[in-house]
Design a protein around this motif. Structure first.
Motif, PDB file in Angstrom:
ATOM      1  N   GLU A 186       0.833  -1.189   0.000  1.00 45.17           N
ATOM      2  CA  GLU A 186       0.000   0.000   0.000  1.00 45.17           C
ATOM      3  C   GLU A 186       0.872   1.244   0.000  1.00 45.17           C
ATOM      4  O   GLU A 186       1.920   1.271   0.638  1.00 45.17           O
ATOM      5  CB  GLU A 186      -0.916   0.025   1.232  1.00 45.17           C
ATOM      6  N   VAL A 187       0.434   2.255  -0.733  1.00 40.04           N
ATOM      7  CA  VAL A 187       1.118   3.544  -0.748  1.00 40.04           C
ATOM      8  C   VAL A 187       0.256   4.513   0.050  1.00 40.04           C
ATOM      9  O   VAL A 187      -0.905   4.745  -0.293  1.00 40.04           O
ATOM     10  CB  VAL A 187       1.317   4.060  -2.185  1.00 40.04           C
ATOM     11  N   GLU A 188       0.823   5.049   1.102  1.00 43.38           N
ATOM     12  CA  GLU A 188       0.059   5.916   1.994  1.00 43.38           C
ATOM     13  C   GLU A 188      -0.487   7.132   1.253  1.00 43.38           C
ATOM     14  O   GLU A 188       0.233   7.822   0.533  1.00 43.38           O
ATOM     15  CB  GLU A 188       0.947   6.374   3.157  1.00 43.38           C
TER      16      GLU A 188
ATOM     17  N   LEU B  60      -3.599   3.920  -7.917  1.00 47.51           N
ATOM     18  CA  LEU B  60      -2.233   3.430  -8.118  1.00 47.51           C
ATOM     19  C   LEU B  60      -2.158   2.501  -9.328  1.00 47.51           C
ATOM     20  O   LEU B  60      -1.216   2.579 -10.125  1.00 47.51           O
ATOM     21  CB  LEU B  60      -1.751   2.704  -6.862  1.00 47.51           C
ATOM     22  N   ILE B  61      -3.163   1.629  -9.475  1.00 44.85           N
ATOM     23  CA  ILE B  61      -3.199   0.718 -10.628  1.00 44.85           C
ATOM     24  C   ILE B  61      -3.274   1.513 -11.927  1.00 44.85           C
ATOM     25  O   ILE B  61      -2.577   1.208 -12.905  1.00 44.85           O
ATOM     26  CB  ILE B  61      -4.395  -0.247 -10.515  1.00 44.85           C
TER      27      ILE B  61
END
Length: 262
Positions: free
Chosen positions: A32-34, A41-42
């Motif tokens: 996960e990117v905070e 994101l995808i």
């Protein structure tokens, strides 16, 4: 066996974009990117991958045009199907439009990316191709049946029968290491549809989308979905083939026109 291995290598190279998408789906379930939603994101990774494929020459601009068209076609279908409750995207995302994340169009585009890559790498040739107007009419009928079957009779089996009749004499010739092979076009439809169904199971397992029976826990996608993917493969291939046919005719007209002028 050597030829089969070489054929597999070509197929793997042709599947690079779909592989990137499925790898992204898997990776984003674990990382996960905070401050960034998963769907966003995808989408970012898909856009970056598409740009890199073009800049590196892995995909051509002609292929990008076809892929972009199918991105829009797929996104339109997604908007309608999600609205009708066929499946859903339950997670949050800034790039969701009417409940559909924009990255979903890339999943359809990846199918066409594979077709374009395989067409070029295997030097595909078609013989006994039906009249173009008949192919266009069949493609439109298959695509619109995805929308209309919610309200009227589902013509998918009739459309499959028409496809078999229309292409019963059509064969694909493809080249592997300078050796030419042939396959009935209808058989290629079935094989691609089956492998997309396998890919769909992988995608739903990683949460790309969910069918109503997968809301609480993951289940194998019903095997009947192969028929839906088969129709999508048919309409995708037919549109790609028509565009290839039109481009070839333009090239030939330009060549012979210059030859006459000379």
């Amino acid at each position: 066996m050597k030829q089969l291995f070489r054929f597999g290598v070509v197929q793997a190279k042709s599947c690079l974009f779909p592989l990137i998408i499925f790898s992204t789906l898997a990776l984003t379930t674990m990382v996960e990117v905070e401050g960034v939603h998963r769907y966003d994101l995808i989408l970012f990774i898909c856009l970056a991958a598409q740009l890199l494929l073009i800049l590196s020459g892995y995909e051509t601009f002609d292929e990008l045009k076809v892929i972009s068209v199918f991105h829009l076609i797929g996104l339109s279908l997604e908007l309608y199907k999600v609205h009708m409750g066929s499946w859903s995207y339950p997670a949050e995302g800034w790039t969701k439009v009417y409940g559909v994340p924009l990255y979903s169009g890339f999943m359809y585009a990846s199918v066409v990316s594979y077709m374009c890559q395989a067409w070029r790498r295997l030097q595909l040739q078609l013989i006994h191709w039906p009249s173009t107007w008949m192919v266009i009419l069949l493609s439109c009928a298959i695509y619109f049946n995805f929308f209309t079957h919610h309200f009227i009779y589902d013509f998918r089996w009739e459309l499959k029968l028409i496809t078999i009749i229309l292409f019963v004499k059509t064969f694909i010739f493809f080249t592997v290491n300078e050796r030419v092979y042939k396959m009935p076009l209808s058989l290629s439809f079935v094989l691609i549809g089956f492998f997309i169904w396998i890919a769909e199971n992988i995608a739903t397992f990683f949460g790309a989308w969910r069918y109503p029976n997968q809301q609480n826990h993951w289940e194998l996608v019903h095997i009947g979905k192969i028929s839906s993917w088969l129709l999508l493969v048919i309409v995708s291939f037919l549109i790609v083939a028509v565009l290839k046919h039109v481009k070839r005719n333009r090239v030939e007209e330009s060549f012979y026109g210059e030859k006459r002028l000379g």
